[in-house]
Design an enzyme around this catalytic site. Structure first.
Site, mmCIF file in Angstrom:
data_model
loop_
_atom_site.group_PDB
_atom_site.id
_atom_site.type_symbol
_atom_site.label_atom_id
_atom_site.label_comp_id
_atom_site.label_asym_id
_atom_site.label_seq_id
_atom_site.Cartn_x
_atom_site.Cartn_y
_atom_site.Cartn_z
ATOM 1 C CG HIS A 74 -2.352 1.798 6.761
ATOM 2 N ND1 HIS A 74 -3.398 2.795 7.287
ATOM 3 C CD2 HIS A 74 -2.479 1.818 5.561
ATOM 4 C CE1 HIS A 74 -4.014 2.899 6.080
ATOM 5 N NE2 HIS A 74 -3.463 2.584 5.167
ATOM 6 C CG ASP A 117 -1.775 1.083 1.331
ATOM 7 O OD1 ASP A 117 -1.947 1.825 0.382
ATOM 8 O OD2 ASP A 117 -2.615 1.533 2.369
ATOM 9 C CD GLU A 172 -5.110 6.404 0.081
ATOM 10 O OE1 GLU A 172 -6.196 5.972 0.049
ATOM 11 O OE2 GLU A 172 -4.114 6.343 0.725
ATOM 12 C CD GLU A 173 -1.822 5.419 3.134
ATOM 13 O OE1 GLU A 173 -2.989 5.331 3.782
ATOM 14 O OE2 GLU A 173 -1.469 4.342 2.690
ATOM 15 C CG ASP A 196 -4.770 2.003 -2.317
ATOM 16 O OD1 ASP A 196 -3.694 1.989 -2.076
ATOM 17 O OD2 ASP A 196 -5.610 2.801 -1.653
#
Length: 713
Positions: A505, A355, A392-393, A421
């Site tokens: 993440h 990601d 984006e995060e 993504d």
């Protein structure tokens, strides 16, 4: 491509744009596009390769492409590259250089949103008398080199608490019901939750509603700690809702009501499973239900509250930082003012191998392949835009600001948005789309070899794995399709391999993990690249857009069946069925028109004009599902069919206005619920009727449909 696609334009009415656009097109085509050799030459250039030839040329570049993809991924993930940091600028430079090397025209657009970073944080367990029992780690065990940003929740407010703790399981409403039944309350206490209860911002908001003073969310037992954003109310810069966060732009004040609603009211922090277990083991109170222990790694302790105290402090650092969106552009030969848009974000919480840079590497390989096709003399009929988003995060900021910056241009010219993504996070192909793109997506998967099963195509294993093809609807807000679909009404697709990734993440999201576990030979990357690229080629080159609105009506009929099982409001169901039947009739008429046009001479000027007008109706029909003023209380979300519901635990993943009405009236009588729903039902029906009128190419007033009989008791 005209520069206007990146110009800032004022917002306006969707319906006015559609009507004006159609009238303008008719005028231009009739007055200026007379038959002539230049137009025939342009069409011939874009159609020199038939669809099978284009596909073969694109796919012929696959041998060895997995090595190229792996090299890009290795370069992009050499270090952490969180948005707003110098390392993020380095990742942007890599993408820009690769797009230029492919021979694409490039553009960069900067925005200056409010970003959130961690300052000081501490966590300790205290005895009931306030003396120190243990200092608890807020670091990530998996981050041995301490190179990544410490675990934190972006936009969580500064604050602290010294209070008893309560274990709230996943932090859902049903979990609080169990706690209440056991006599355990969270008011004035620190809520300790484990990952898996939906959007983390929703978990924090629900805890705040229950009276908690802080929230700690535990990661998985593998040592990773999941970072993430906890903003509410939609994507984008929180101080510029609805307009772009350019340098010098108007910004709302922090005490503005619209801004305050977006920020959580209590501090929160992600913690490791080990840290959470230490807190839970210290708790007394009722025993933890057996089903709540999954993945906790605890065999002692209770739900709380207390008797130990949690001492938690957090200091947030908010600043305005520049982010950079990067674009690679191939101008269309015949319809340069129609855009097929491919997007992936570039910024990562940590190293980003899954990601998002598995998708970034795939995007760069598409650029390489298209560059080779351009060198062969091919040009697309419509323009293709490759987008590398930043920020984006922090809540899809880069894509949202660009959509807001170019909303009118996109309303009238965007054909579709194709998003990737986390391209590869495991085994198995998954996809989401708006329904008119379903058939195209399924057809494309029949052309791509399955990366895991020799002799089969992606379509075969997708069908077998799911017990039939299953395509998700895009009502969630966890990737960059959100502003395109929910705000701008642009048909969208989202593609990925693998349903879940344990290092999401966390500092575990590394190239090493991808090479050893995720995709050792980078063949899944190759499959996503091929599906993504072939989708773009069909949408950019088919003379008649391959949109199937019959599939849309079938999906709406399924949605109505689901709704009817959740409500006793039969009048609303009948009303919606009538509107969908109208759309179905329009879709059938369009299908017949498409077949006729496909049989006509490709270079006949009259046929070209008819195709253009039909294509405009096909791409504008999705905009009909937008409500200009947005959903009640959530004006940024405008799509009446596929926006997220206000309650993230809602049983409806469609018709968000109706879902919100059901949630808000849950404690009312059946009659009161019916009244609350009725207005939202009418909104959806009017949107469906607008779409039917657009598909037919007529004013909605021309064929008024009398539905009063359907709702008469």
């Amino acid at each position: 491509m005209p520069h206007s696609v990146l110009a800032r334009l004022p917002p306006g009415s969707v319906r006015l744009v559609a009507a004006f656009g159609l009238l303008l097109l008719v005028s231009l085509l009739v007055l200026h596009r007379r038959p002539g050799r230049p137009h025939v030459a342009a069409a011939a250039a874009s159609d020199r390769l038939t669809d099978p030839s284009r596909s073969r040329l694109f796919l012929s570049q696959s041998p060895g492409a997995n090595a190229s993809i792996a090299a890009d991924l290795r370069a992009l993930t050499a270090g952490p590259h969180l948005a707003g940091t110098p390392a993020s600028a380095g990742a942007a430079a890599h993408v820009l250089a690769r797009l230029r090397a492919a021979g694409l025209q490039t553009l960069t657009r900067e925005y200056e949103p409010l970003l959130s970073y961690p300052g000081h944080a501490s966590l300790a367990l205290l005895r009931p008398d306030g003396s120190l029992l243990a200092r608890l780690s807020l670091e990530e065990p998996a981050d041995e080199g301490r190179r990544v940003v410490p675990p934190y929740h972006a936009y969580a407010p500064s604050g602290g608490a010294v209070a008893e703790a309560v274990f709230v399981n996943l932090g859902r409403e049903e979990d609080y019901v169990v706690l209440e039944r056991l006599g355990v309350g969270v008011r004035g206490r620190v809520a300790v939750a484990r990952r898996g209860g939906g959007y983390r911002g929703g978990v924090v908001a629900r805890a705040a509603d229950k009276g908690a003073v802080a929230v700690l969310i535990a990661g998985n037992a593998d040592g990773g700690v999941e970072r993430g954003v906890v903003l509410l109310g939609g994507p984008g810069d929180p101080l510029t809702p609805g307009w772009a966060a350019t340098s010098g732009a108007e910004r709302l004040k922090f005490d503005d009501k619209a801004v305050k609603q977006r920020f959580p009211s209590i501090p929160s922090m992600p913690v490791s499973a080990k840290t959470a277990a230490a807190i839970i083991r210290s708790l007394g109170g009722p025993a933890i239900p057996a089903e709540w222990k999954d993945g906790l790694g605890v065999d002692t302790g209770g739900l709380g509250p207390g008797p130990t105290l949690v001492n938690f402090t957090y200091q947030e650092d908010r600043k305005f930082y520049k982010i950079r969106d990067i674009f690679g552009i191939i101008k269309g030969q015949e319809e340069p003012d129609r855009y097929v848009i491919l997007g992936n974000h570039r910024d990562a919480w940590t190293y980003g191998a899954v990601d998002p840079n598995s998708g970034t590497a795939a995007l760069l390989d598409i650029a390489r392949r298209l560059g080779i096709m351009l060198q062969s003399g091919w040009k697309p009929r419509r323009s293709i835009i490759l987008c590398s988003w930043d920020g984006e995060e922090f809540g899809m900021i880069g894509s949202t600001e660009w959509v807001e910056d170019n909303l009118e241009d996109l309303h009238s010219k965007a054909v579709a948005y194709l998003n990737v993504d986390c391209a590869v996070q495991g085994v198995g192909f998954f996809a989401g789309s708006t329904p008119q793109l379903d058939k195209l997506l399924v057809d494309i998967t029949r052309q791509v070899r399955d990366p895991d099963v020799t002799g089969k195509m992606v379509h075969d294993t997708w069908n077998e794995m799911s017990g039939g093809i299953k395509i998700e609807r895009l009502a969630r807000t966890d990737s960059d399709f959100a502003p395109f679909l929910h705000h701008a009404g642009i048909p969208s697709v989202d593609l990925y391999y693998g349903e879940e990734f344990p290092g999401y993440h966390t500092a575990l999201d590394t190239y090493n993990w991808m090479e050893k576990h995720g995709d050792p030979f980078f063949l899944r990357h190759l499959a996503i690249t091929e599906i993504w690229g072939l989708l773009a080629l069909r949408l950019a080159n088919d003379p008649v857009l391959p949109f199937d609105y019959q599939a849309y009506t079938s999906q709406l009929q399924e949605h109505i069946k689901t709704l009817s099982a959740l409500t006793s409001n039969g009048h609303a169901v009948n009303l919606m069925n009538g509107c969908v039947n109208d759309l179905s009739g329009a879709a059938m008429e369009v299908l017949k028109e498409m077949k006729k046009l496909q049989q006509m001479d490709l270079y006949d000027e009259h046929a070209r004009m008819r195709r253009r007008l039909l294509n405009d109706r096909l791409l504008l029909a999705e905009r009909s599902f937008l409500q200009p003023e947005g959903l009640q209380g959530r004006g940024w979300f405008k799509h009446l069919l596929y926006s997220p519901p206000e309650d993230y635990e809602s049983k409806l993943s469609f018709f968000p206005g109706i879902a919100d009405a059901i949630s808000r009236s849950a404690n009312l009588s059946d009659k009161e619920q019916e009244v609350a729903m009725q207005h939202e039902v009418w909104k959806v029906c009017r949107a469906i009727q607008r779409a039917a009128s657009v598909l037919r190419g007529e004013f909605s007033e021309q064929k008024p449909t009398n539905f009063s009989s359907l709702v008469t008791p």
